[in-house]
Structure formats: structure tokens, C-alpha cells
Design a protein around this motif. Sequence first.
Motif, PDB file in Angstrom:
ATOM      1  N   ALA A   6      21.121  58.731 -93.654  1.00  0.00           N
ATOM      2  CA  ALA A   6      19.890  59.403 -94.061  1.00  0.00           C
ATOM      3  C   ALA A   6      19.620  59.252 -95.553  1.00  0.00           C
ATOM      4  N   ILE A   7      20.687  59.262 -96.358  1.00  0.00           N
ATOM      5  CA  ILE A   7      20.568  59.157 -97.806  1.00  0.00           C
ATOM      6  C   ILE A   7      21.444  57.993 -98.252  1.00  0.00           C
ATOM      7  N   PRO A   8      20.941  56.748 -98.175  1.00  0.00           N
ATOM      8  CA  PRO A   8      21.796  55.599 -98.495  1.00  0.00           C
ATOM      9  C   PRO A   8      22.129  55.522 -99.981  1.00  0.00           C
ATOM     10  N   GLY A   9      23.188  54.806-100.261  1.00  0.00           N
ATOM     11  CA  GLY A   9      23.598  54.588-101.638  1.00  0.00           C
ATOM     12  C   GLY A   9      25.092  54.702-101.844  1.00  0.00           C
ATOM     13  N   PHE A  10      25.860  54.694-100.785  1.00  0.00           N
ATOM     14  CA  PHE A  10      27.318  54.801-100.828  1.00  0.00           C
ATOM     15  C   PHE A  10      27.777  56.094-101.506  1.00  0.00           C
ATOM     16  N   ILE A  11      27.010  57.159-101.315  1.00  0.00           N
ATOM     17  CA  ILE A  11      27.392  58.449-101.881  1.00  0.00           C
ATOM     18  C   ILE A  11      28.390  59.140-100.961  1.00  0.00           C
ATOM     19  N   PHE A  12      28.087  59.187 -99.675  1.00  0.00           N
ATOM     20  CA  PHE A  12      28.912  59.925 -98.726  1.00  0.00           C
ATOM     21  C   PHE A  12      29.900  59.054 -97.961  1.00  0.00           C
ATOM     22  N   LEU A  13      29.775  57.735 -98.056  1.00  0.00           N
ATOM     23  CA  LEU A  13      30.613  56.850 -97.246  1.00  0.00           C
ATOM     24  C   LEU A  13      32.088  56.923 -97.649  1.00  0.00           C
ATOM     25  N   GLY A  14      32.382  57.019 -98.922  1.00  0.00           N
ATOM     26  CA  GLY A  14      33.773  57.160 -99.364  1.00  0.00           C
ATOM     27  C   GLY A  14      34.395  58.449 -98.860  1.00  0.00           C
ATOM     28  N   PHE A  15      33.610  59.534 -98.885  1.00  0.00           N
ATOM     29  CA  PHE A  15      34.105  60.805 -98.358  1.00  0.00           C
ATOM     30  C   PHE A  15      34.309  60.725 -96.852  1.00  0.00           C
ATOM     31  N   ALA A  16      33.422  60.017 -96.155  1.00  0.00           N
ATOM     32  CA  ALA A  16      33.557  59.876 -94.702  1.00  0.00           C
ATOM     33  C   ALA A  16      34.818  59.091 -94.353  1.00  0.00           C
ATOM     34  N   ILE A  17      35.092  58.039 -95.085  1.00  0.00           N
ATOM     35  CA  ILE A  17      36.307  57.256 -94.841  1.00  0.00           C
ATOM     36  C   ILE A  17      37.542  58.108 -95.130  1.00  0.00           C
ATOM     37  N   GLY A  18      37.503  58.868 -96.215  1.00  0.00           N
ATOM     38  CA  GLY A  18      38.621  59.753 -96.537  1.00  0.00           C
ATOM     39  C   GLY A  18      38.850  60.811 -95.464  1.00  0.00           C
ATOM     40  N   ALA A  19      37.765  61.387 -94.928  1.00  0.00           N
ATOM     41  CA  ALA A  19      37.900  62.394 -93.880  1.00  0.00           C
ATOM     42  C   ALA A  19      38.431  61.782 -92.588  1.00  0.00           C
ATOM     43  N   ALA A  20      37.978  60.565 -92.253  1.00  0.00           N
ATOM     44  CA  ALA A  20      38.449  59.919 -91.028  1.00  0.00           C
ATOM     45  C   ALA A  20      39.937  59.568 -91.122  1.00  0.00           C
ATOM     46  N   ILE A  21      40.363  59.056 -92.259  1.00  0.00           N
ATOM     47  CA  ILE A  21      41.781  58.718 -92.415  1.00  0.00           C
ATOM     48  C   ILE A  21      42.628  59.985 -92.428  1.00  0.00           C
ATOM     49  N   THR A  22      42.127  61.041 -93.054  1.00  0.00           N
ATOM     50  CA  THR A  22      42.849  62.316 -93.039  1.00  0.00           C
ATOM     51  C   THR A  22      42.970  62.842 -91.613  1.00  0.00           C
ATOM     52  N   GLY A  23      41.902  62.719 -90.827  1.00  0.00           N
ATOM     53  CA  GLY A  23      41.958  63.138 -89.426  1.00  0.00           C
ATOM     54  C   GLY A  23      42.984  62.347 -88.638  1.00  0.00           C
ATOM     55  N   LEU A  24      43.059  61.047 -88.894  1.00  0.00           N
ATOM     56  CA  LEU A  24      44.065  60.227 -88.207  1.00  0.00           C
ATOM     57  C   LEU A  24      45.477  60.593 -88.642  1.00  0.00           C
ATOM     58  N   LEU A  25      45.652  60.884 -89.929  1.00  0.00           N
ATOM     59  CA  LEU A  25      46.975  61.305 -90.400  1.00  0.00           C
ATOM     60  C   LEU A  25      47.393  62.625 -89.763  1.00  0.00           C
ATOM     61  N   VAL A  26      46.439  63.543 -89.609  1.00  0.00           N
ATOM     62  CA  VAL A  26      46.751  64.820 -88.969  1.00  0.00           C
ATOM     63  C   VAL A  26      47.071  64.610 -87.495  1.00  0.00           C
ATOM     64  N   LEU A  27      46.326  63.727 -86.841  1.00  0.00           N
ATOM     65  CA  LEU A  27      46.542  63.477 -85.415  1.00  0.00           C
ATOM     66  C   LEU A  27      47.925  62.883 -85.150  1.00  0.00           C
ATOM     67  N   PHE A  28      48.344  61.940 -85.978  1.00  0.00           N
ATOM     68  CA  PHE A  28      49.591  61.220 -85.710  1.00  0.00           C
ATOM     69  C   PHE A  28      50.801  61.743 -86.480  1.00  0.00           C
ATOM     70  N   SER A  29      50.622  62.784 -87.281  1.00  0.00           N
ATOM     71  CA  SER A  29      51.768  63.295 -88.036  1.00  0.00           C
ATOM     72  C   SER A  29      52.524  64.329 -87.206  1.00  0.00           C
ATOM     73  N   LEU A  30      53.805  64.365 -87.395  1.00  0.00           N
ATOM     74  CA  LEU A  30      54.652  65.304 -86.676  1.00  0.00           C
ATOM     75  C   LEU A  30      55.128  66.434 -87.583  1.00  0.00           C
ATOM     76  N   PHE A  31      54.744  66.418 -88.848  1.00  0.00           N
ATOM     77  CA  PHE A  31      55.134  67.485 -89.757  1.00  0.00           C
ATOM     78  C   PHE A  31      53.899  68.313 -90.102  1.00  0.00           C
ATOM     79  N   THR A  32      54.122  69.547 -90.462  1.00  0.00           N
ATOM     80  CA  THR A  32      53.004  70.443 -90.756  1.00  0.00           C
ATOM     81  C   THR A  32      52.630  70.333 -92.227  1.00  0.00           C
ATOM     82  N   MET A  33      51.336  70.383 -92.472  1.00  0.00           N
ATOM     83  CA  MET A  33      50.823  70.330 -93.829  1.00  0.00           C
ATOM     84  C   MET A  33      49.916  71.535 -94.037  1.00  0.00           C
ATOM     85  N   GLY A  34      49.955  72.092 -95.213  1.00  0.00           N
ATOM     86  CA  GLY A  34      49.076  73.194 -95.545  1.00  0.00           C
ATOM     87  C   GLY A  34      47.682  72.699 -95.886  1.00  0.00           C
ATOM     88  N   ALA A  35      46.759  73.633 -96.018  1.00  0.00           N
ATOM     89  CA  ALA A  35      45.379  73.284 -96.323  1.00  0.00           C
ATOM     90  C   ALA A  35      45.260  72.620 -97.691  1.00  0.00           C
TER      91      ALA A  35
END
Length: 92
Positions: free
Chosen positions: A25-54
Motif C-alpha cells: 500500500a505504501i511502497p518504498g521499502f519502508i516496511f519490507l525489512g520489518f516484515a522480513i525480520g518478523a517472518a524470520i523471528t516467527g520461524l525461529l520461534v516455531l523451530f526453537s526448543l528453548f524459551t525466550m522472553g519478550a
Amino acid sequence: MILDLVLLWWVWMAFALVLVILEVAIPGFIFLGFAIGAAITGLLVLFSLFTMGAAVLLLIFAGLSLLAWLGLRHFFALPAGQVKKFDRDIND
């Protein structure tokens, strides 16, 4: 505690999806870096076996988002010394 961790990964993926939609909706590579960071963080949470705090998850998200943004900036940047020039108006 493990059940909470298992259910948390989809929140990061939903956040990544929202950020990708905002990027469209708002092009310019403003939110894409954050989206990639959130997706990788989600994958790390999904596949990690240790608990991490917020705080640790937010730190990981911030670091991954910064790395993604720098990578996107490097990949999509103009060659060194070049400046984008417009020779004609779009309305002509």
C-alpha cells in the motif's frame, strides 16, 4: 510455557503479513525489512526448543529487521556514483 511459545509463532507471521500488505500500500521499502525480520523471528520461534522472553524476541526482531533493511538497501541500490534522472514529465 511451551504451549505459549508454540502459539506465539503465528502472531509473528501475522505481523509480517500485515507489514507486507502495508508495504504494498505504501511502497518504498519502508516496511519490507520489518516484515522480513518478523517472518524470520516467527520461524525461529516455531523451530526453537528453548524459551525466550519478550525482550529477547524484540531484540532478535530488531536485529534481523536491521540486517534485512541493510541487505535490501544494498541489493536494490543504484550503482555507485549514479543518480536517477528524469528527462521527461510523466504527463507529457
